[in-house]
Design a protein around this motif. Structure first.
Motif, PDB file in Angstrom:
ATOM      1  N   MET A  40      11.531  25.616 -27.124  1.00 44.11           N
ATOM      2  CA  MET A  40      11.539  26.964 -26.560  1.00 44.11           C
ATOM      3  C   MET A  40      10.135  27.543 -26.505  1.00 44.11           C
ATOM      4  N   ALA A  41       9.338  27.283 -27.551  1.00 46.74           N
ATOM      5  CA  ALA A  41       7.962  27.780 -27.566  1.00 46.74           C
ATOM      6  C   ALA A  41       7.147  27.174 -26.435  1.00 46.74           C
ATOM      7  N   GLY A  42       7.434  25.935 -26.091  1.00 52.48           N
ATOM      8  CA  GLY A  42       6.751  25.307 -24.968  1.00 52.48           C
ATOM      9  C   GLY A  42       7.111  25.953 -23.642  1.00 52.48           C
ATOM     10  N   GLU A  43       8.321  26.511 -23.547  1.00 50.82           N
ATOM     11  CA  GLU A  43       8.787  27.148 -22.315  1.00 50.82           C
ATOM     12  C   GLU A  43       8.364  28.605 -22.220  1.00 50.82           C
ATOM     13  N   VAL A  44       8.612  29.364 -23.299  1.00 45.63           N
ATOM     14  CA  VAL A  44       8.450  30.820 -23.209  1.00 45.63           C
ATOM     15  C   VAL A  44       7.483  31.395 -24.242  1.00 45.63           C
ATOM     16  N   GLY A  45       6.764  30.535 -24.977  1.00 53.66           N
ATOM     17  CA  GLY A  45       5.727  31.012 -25.882  1.00 53.66           C
ATOM     18  C   GLY A  45       6.121  31.054 -27.337  1.00 53.66           C
ATOM     19  N   MET A  46       7.405  31.184 -27.615  1.00 52.05           N
ATOM     20  CA  MET A  46       7.869  31.160 -29.002  1.00 52.05           C
ATOM     21  C   MET A  46       9.324  30.735 -29.033  1.00 52.05           C
ATOM     22  N   GLY A  47       9.741  30.268 -30.186  1.00 55.66           N
ATOM     23  CA  GLY A  47      11.127  29.879 -30.361  1.00 55.66           C
ATOM     24  C   GLY A  47      11.553  30.100 -31.790  1.00 55.66           C
ATOM     25  N   ALA A  48      12.712  30.705 -31.987  1.00 55.81           N
ATOM     26  CA  ALA A  48      13.226  30.987 -33.324  1.00 55.81           C
ATOM     27  C   ALA A  48      14.647  30.463 -33.420  1.00 55.81           C
ATOM     28  N   VAL A  49      14.931  29.727 -34.494  1.00 50.71           N
ATOM     29  CA  VAL A  49      16.261  29.157 -34.692  1.00 50.71           C
ATOM     30  C   VAL A  49      16.772  29.510 -36.079  1.00 50.71           C
ATOM     31  N   ALA A  50      17.927  30.156 -36.126  1.00 49.44           N
ATOM     32  CA  ALA A  50      18.648  30.366 -37.384  1.00 49.44           C
ATOM     33  C   ALA A  50      19.591  29.184 -37.569  1.00 49.44           C
TER      34      ALA A  50
END
Length: 290
Positions: free
Chosen positions: A39-49
């Motif tokens: 997700m960070a590669g697509e939109v700059g950041m990625g957070a997963v719970a």
């Protein structure tokens, strides 16, 4: 992605939930960070719970996995009670680790992996096994009194000890909110003990992973240059007599290189334990290093 045990559910462009299906925490952790990095590669950041998980080992492994992909990585986890709150008498938080890693061009990553307790629980176990006293202000007995004797320890003190433990307790609470609340799991105080008698009931441990793409904030050259300057300035600071100023991870990377070359040292208690295990299994015991 389809919502099922062991699968991810992307809720928004930069967020998701992963159901570990009461499986192995290590696999779930790496899978969650893989989703966060994507997700960070697509939109700059990625957070997963991550919910319905189990013990995942060292939190730094997952932050490091992001740094190895060029991302800044953070990882958090709750656990069953080991640590006192500030001024409390009984354990409430787990050791609730915080891990942070950042990629450094031409060097090993900046890597912070710390418990929010004064020391990790395995330090108490190790010192007890080799008959060594603990440092002051890291552990307490069953009545909340500071003790240095491993056999008396019933709980760890939060980072900051008995005087300033509100700092560690606050950080432990932050990790709890990220780990259990965002994943819909029980808070650590209500978890079954990791080493308890019930090994069949799922524990429902929660984790949280965050990946940040530096390129979403600043150009790659500027990020690399600024981080290199920061680390160079940090390591160049004057040190106390016999000391050395190190960045997070420096000591561990050196230790890794030394152990890759020379092997992993075992304390006397572990040597006896492995020898006993080898004898019980009728296998060749470990050979002490020369």
């Amino acid at each position: 992605m389809e919502r099922q045990a062991g699968a991810g559910n992307r809720r928004l462009p930069a967020t998701g939930f992963l159901d570990a299906g009461d499986g192995v925490g290590h696999l779930a952790g790496y899978t969650a960070m893989e989703h966060a990095v994507a997700m960070a590669g697509e939109v700059g950041m990625g957070a997963v719970a991550l919910g319905r998980s189990s013990h995942f080992g060292a939190a730094g492994c997952y932050a490091l996995a992001a740094a190895e992909r060029g991302m800044i990585g953070l990882a958090f986890c709750n656990s069953d009670p080991f640590v006192l709150l500030h001024n409390s008498l009984a354990p409430f938080h787990g050791t609730n680790p915080i891990a942070f890693a950042a990629p450094v061009t031409g060097q090993s990553p900046f890597l912070l992996d710390m418990a929010t307790s004064s020391v990790p629980w395995n330090r108490v176990q190790q010192y007890g096994a080799i008959g060594r006293e603990l440092p002051d202000q890291v552990a307490a007995d069953g009545e909340g009194r500071v003790t240095r004797i491993p056999a008396e320890v019933a709980a760890l003190l939060p980072l900051g000890g008995s005087d300033f433990g509100f700092k560690g307790a606050g950080l432990g609470g932050m990790v709890e909110v990220l780990s259990s609340t965002l994943s819909g799991m029980l808070n650590g105080f209500r978890l079954l003990p990791m080493g308890g008698a019930d090994m069949s009931t799922p524990r429902g441990v929660g984790h949280f992973f965050l990946a940040l793409n530096p390129a979403a904030f600043v150009d790659e050259v500027t990020f690399a240059s600024c981080l290199a300057d920061y680390l160079a300035d940090l390591r160049a600071q004057p040190a106390s007599d016999g000391g050395e100023v190190l960045a997070p991870g420096d000591r561990e990377w050196r230790c890794l290189a030394r152990r890759d070359a020379e092997g992993i040292p075992l304390d006397s208690a572990n040597q006896v334990a492995y020898a006993t295990l080898a004898e019980s299994l009728s296998v060749q015991p470990l050979r002490p290093l020369a």
